[in-house]
Design a protein around this motif. Structure first.
Motif, PDB file in Angstrom:
ATOM      1  N   ASN A  67       0.851  -1.184   0.000  1.00 50.55           N
ATOM      2  CA  ASN A  67       0.000   0.000   0.000  1.00 50.55           C
ATOM      3  C   ASN A  67       0.894   1.243   0.000  1.00 50.55           C
ATOM      4  O   ASN A  67       1.806   1.352   0.810  1.00 50.55           O
ATOM      5  CB  ASN A  67      -0.902  -0.026   1.232  1.00 50.55           C
ATOM      6  N   ILE A  68       0.645   2.174  -0.936  1.00 48.86           N
ATOM      7  CA  ILE A  68       1.457   3.391  -0.975  1.00 48.86           C
ATOM      8  C   ILE A  68       0.681   4.623  -0.535  1.00 48.86           C
ATOM      9  O   ILE A  68       1.261   5.542   0.008  1.00 48.86           O
ATOM     10  CB  ILE A  68       2.111   3.615  -2.360  1.00 48.86           C
ATOM     11  N   HIS A  69      -0.628   4.653  -0.784  1.00 48.81           N
ATOM     12  CA  HIS A  69      -1.422   5.794  -0.332  1.00 48.81           C
ATOM     13  C   HIS A  69      -2.897   5.534  -0.614  1.00 48.81           C
ATOM     14  O   HIS A  69      -3.285   5.377  -1.760  1.00 48.81           O
ATOM     15  CB  HIS A  69      -0.989   7.067  -1.048  1.00 48.81           C
ATOM     16  N   GLY A  70      -3.697   5.525   0.428  1.00 44.90           N
ATOM     17  CA  GLY A  70      -5.141   5.400   0.266  1.00 44.90           C
ATOM     18  C   GLY A  70      -5.555   4.215  -0.574  1.00 44.90           C
ATOM     19  O   GLY A  70      -5.395   3.073  -0.177  1.00 44.90           O
ATOM     20  N   ILE A  71      -6.056   4.487  -1.766  1.00 42.24           N
ATOM     21  CA  ILE A  71      -6.566   3.419  -2.625  1.00 42.24           C
ATOM     22  C   ILE A  71      -5.498   2.851  -3.563  1.00 42.24           C
ATOM     23  O   ILE A  71      -5.781   1.952  -4.341  1.00 42.24           O
ATOM     24  CB  ILE A  71      -7.779   3.890  -3.463  1.00 42.24           C
ATOM     25  N   PHE A  72      -4.265   3.360  -3.487  1.00 38.87           N
ATOM     26  CA  PHE A  72      -3.217   2.937  -4.414  1.00 38.87           C
ATOM     27  C   PHE A  72      -2.193   2.015  -3.757  1.00 38.87           C
ATOM     28  O   PHE A  72      -1.834   2.191  -2.594  1.00 38.87           O
ATOM     29  CB  PHE A  72      -2.496   4.150  -5.002  1.00 38.87           C
ATOM     30  N   ALA A  73      -1.727   1.046  -4.523  1.00 35.48           N
ATOM     31  CA  ALA A  73      -0.691   0.121  -4.081  1.00 35.48           C
ATOM     32  C   ALA A  73       0.315  -0.057  -5.211  1.00 35.48           C
ATOM     33  O   ALA A  73      -0.050  -0.033  -6.390  1.00 35.48           O
ATOM     34  CB  ALA A  73      -1.306  -1.228  -3.705  1.00 35.48           C
ATOM     35  N   ALA A  74       1.581  -0.212  -4.853  1.00 28.32           N
ATOM     36  CA  ALA A  74       2.628  -0.515  -5.834  1.00 28.32           C
ATOM     37  C   ALA A  74       2.758  -2.029  -5.922  1.00 28.32           C
ATOM     38  O   ALA A  74       2.593  -2.735  -4.927  1.00 28.32           O
ATOM     39  CB  ALA A  74       3.944   0.109  -5.410  1.00 28.32           C
ATOM     40  N   GLU A  75       3.050  -2.541  -7.115  1.00 27.96           N
ATOM     41  CA  GLU A  75       3.174  -3.989  -7.280  1.00 27.96           C
ATOM     42  C   GLU A  75       4.347  -4.339  -8.185  1.00 27.96           C
ATOM     43  O   GLU A  75       4.754  -3.545  -9.042  1.00 27.96           O
ATOM     44  CB  GLU A  75       1.895  -4.586  -7.870  1.00 27.96           C
ATOM     45  N   ALA A  76       4.877  -5.520  -7.972  1.00 22.94           N
ATOM     46  CA  ALA A  76       5.879  -6.120  -8.852  1.00 22.94           C
ATOM     47  C   ALA A  76       5.401  -7.548  -9.110  1.00 22.94           C
ATOM     48  O   ALA A  76       4.921  -8.226  -8.200  1.00 22.94           O
ATOM     49  CB  ALA A  76       7.248  -6.123  -8.205  1.00 22.94           C
ATOM     50  N   GLU A  77       5.504  -7.988 -10.367  1.00 22.74           N
ATOM     51  CA  GLU A  77       4.994  -9.318 -10.710  1.00 22.74           C
ATOM     52  C   GLU A  77       5.932  -9.984 -11.709  1.00 22.74           C
ATOM     53  O   GLU A  77       6.396  -9.353 -12.654  1.00 22.74           O
ATOM     54  CB  GLU A  77       3.601  -9.180 -11.306  1.00 22.74           C
ATOM     55  N   LEU A  78       6.187 -11.254 -11.484  1.00 18.54           N
ATOM     56  CA  LEU A  78       6.992 -12.078 -12.373  1.00 18.54           C
ATOM     57  C   LEU A  78       6.163 -13.309 -12.705  1.00 18.54           C
ATOM     58  O   LEU A  78       5.555 -13.916 -11.818  1.00 18.54           O
ATOM     59  CB  LEU A  78       8.297 -12.497 -11.688  1.00 18.54           C
ATOM     60  N   SER A  79       6.109 -13.654 -13.985  1.00 23.93           N
ATOM     61  CA  SER A  79       5.348 -14.850 -14.364  1.00 23.93           C
ATOM     62  C   SER A  79       6.065 -15.604 -15.471  1.00 23.93           C
ATOM     63  O   SER A  79       7.015 -15.099 -16.075  1.00 23.93           O
ATOM     64  CB  SER A  79       3.925 -14.471 -14.796  1.00 23.93           C
ATOM     65  N   TYR A  80       5.600 -16.808 -15.698  1.00 28.85           N
ATOM     66  CA  TYR A  80       6.143 -17.662 -16.755  1.00 28.85           C
ATOM     67  C   TYR A  80       4.966 -18.307 -17.470  1.00 28.85           C
ATOM     68  O   TYR A  80       4.036 -18.792 -16.819  1.00 28.85           O
ATOM     69  CB  TYR A  80       7.042 -18.746 -16.158  1.00 28.85           C
ATOM     70  N   VAL A  81       4.993 -18.285 -18.794  1.00 29.19           N
ATOM     71  CA  VAL A  81       3.944 -18.928 -19.585  1.00 29.19           C
ATOM     72  C   VAL A  81       4.602 -19.770 -20.675  1.00 29.19           C
ATOM     73  O   VAL A  81       5.414 -19.266 -21.456  1.00 29.19           O
ATOM     74  CB  VAL A  81       2.999 -17.893 -20.245  1.00 29.19           C
ATOM     75  N   TYR A  82       4.264 -21.049 -20.721  1.00 30.68           N
ATOM     76  CA  TYR A  82       4.691 -21.939 -21.802  1.00 30.68           C
ATOM     77  C   TYR A  82       3.468 -22.191 -22.669  1.00 30.68           C
ATOM     78  O   TYR A  82       2.472 -22.750 -22.191  1.00 30.68           O
ATOM     79  CB  TYR A  82       5.237 -23.252 -21.242  1.00 30.68           C
ATOM     80  N   PHE A  83       3.521 -21.743 -23.906  1.00 30.21           N
ATOM     81  CA  PHE A  83       2.370 -21.875 -24.809  1.00 30.21           C
ATOM     82  C   PHE A  83       2.343 -23.279 -25.400  1.00 30.21           C
ATOM     83  O   PHE A  83       3.252 -23.689 -26.107  1.00 30.21           O
ATOM     84  CB  PHE A  83       2.413 -20.803 -25.897  1.00 30.21           C
ATOM     85  N   THR A  84       1.282 -24.021 -25.091  1.00 29.04           N
ATOM     86  CA  THR A  84       1.204 -25.438 -25.449  1.00 29.04           C
ATOM     87  C   THR A  84       0.256 -25.736 -26.591  1.00 29.04           C
ATOM     88  O   THR A  84       0.464 -26.686 -27.330  1.00 29.04           O
ATOM     89  CB  THR A  84       0.751 -26.263 -24.239  1.00 29.04           C
ATOM     90  N   GLY A  85      -0.811 -24.985 -26.729  1.00 30.26           N
ATOM     91  CA  GLY A  85      -1.818 -25.307 -27.741  1.00 30.26           C
ATOM     92  C   GLY A  85      -1.430 -24.776 -29.103  1.00 30.26           C
ATOM     93  O   GLY A  85      -1.169 -23.596 -29.276  1.00 30.26           O
ATOM     94  N   ASP A  86      -1.359 -25.644 -30.093  1.00 27.49           N
ATOM     95  CA  ASP A  86      -0.926 -25.242 -31.428  1.00 27.49           C
ATOM     96  C   ASP A  86      -2.060 -25.267 -32.431  1.00 27.49           C
ATOM     97  O   ASP A  86      -2.892 -26.152 -32.418  1.00 27.49           O
ATOM     98  CB  ASP A  86       0.166 -26.170 -31.953  1.00 27.49           C
ATOM     99  N   LYS A  87      -2.040 -24.292 -33.316  1.00 29.23           N
ATOM    100  CA  LYS A  87      -2.919 -24.317 -34.485  1.00 29.23           C
ATOM    101  C   LYS A  87      -2.141 -24.827 -35.690  1.00 29.23           C
ATOM    102  O   LYS A  87      -2.685 -25.018 -36.745  1.00 29.23           O
ATOM    103  CB  LYS A  87      -3.435 -22.910 -34.783  1.00 29.23           C
ATOM    104  N   ALA A  88      -0.845 -25.002 -35.521  1.00 31.12           N
ATOM    105  CA  ALA A  88       0.024 -25.479 -36.604  1.00 31.12           C
ATOM    106  C   ALA A  88       0.768 -26.727 -36.131  1.00 31.12           C
ATOM    107  O   ALA A  88       0.901 -26.967 -34.943  1.00 31.12           O
ATOM    108  CB  ALA A  88       1.022 -24.396 -36.996  1.00 31.12           C
TER     109      ALA A  88
END
Length: 182
Positions: A67-88
């Protein structure tokens, strides 16, 4: 509101809206804890534009928020996505598309436990036609809800990440469910 809109001038309508924001905004707060809040969980992604002919991805998400002030919050996010579904079809099953975005953002809690977020950062990715991964600037947005402690503090978030590669904007939506750790 329909009756109200017929009876008042635009100036009075704007005044009433501003007054409502002033009166009700103190009642809405970002995460109530001044300390950091962490989240960790699985994600399911859907390629929306030019993600190497892949349309579904599986991965994980980790984030931190303060929380940084009232209704606002700072965030940091790290994610990983392996795309599995193929149309080719790929020879020898060599599907290798993935993304690893690292994003910084600002969350706004306009309602208790419900937020919207704007974010920017970098993305490390490999698409099927590429021989080596690349790093690019990335941007995105998200909306979600943090369920209260009596439901085990679960976060459900729908987000969108986008980046440019070969003058084409590529993007995907992610649905994530995470456990909140305070």
């Amino acid at each position: 509101f329909e009756v109200f809109s017929c009876m008042c001038s635009p100036v009075i309508k704007h005044f009433v809206v501003v007054l409502m924001v002033i009166v009700f905004s103190p009642a809405v707060m970002a995460q109530k804890s001044p300390a950091f809040s962490y989240r960790l969980g699985p994600s399911l992604s859907f390629g929306l534009s030019h993600i190497a002919n892949n349309n579904v991805g599986l991965g994980g998400i980790a984030g931190v928020e303060r929380n940084i002030h009232g209704i606002f919050a700072a965030e940091a996010e790290l994610s990983y996505v392996y795309f599995t579904g193929d149309k080719a079809l790929y020879n020898d099953g060599k599907n290798k598309a993935y993304t690893i975005p690292a994003m910084l953002g600002v969350k706004a809690y306009f309602f208790p436990n419900i937020y919207v977020s704007a974010r920017a950062g970098g993305i490390y990715f490999l698409l099927n036609q590429m021989s080596s991964p690349e790093l690019r600037l990335s941007y995105g947005m998200a909306a979600g809800i943090n369920f209260p402690p009596k439901t085990n503090r679960i976060n459900v978030q729908l987000g969108y990440n986008a980046f440019r590669h070969y003058s084409i904007t590529r993007g995907y939506a992610t649905l994530a469910a995470a456990i909140i750790i305070n």
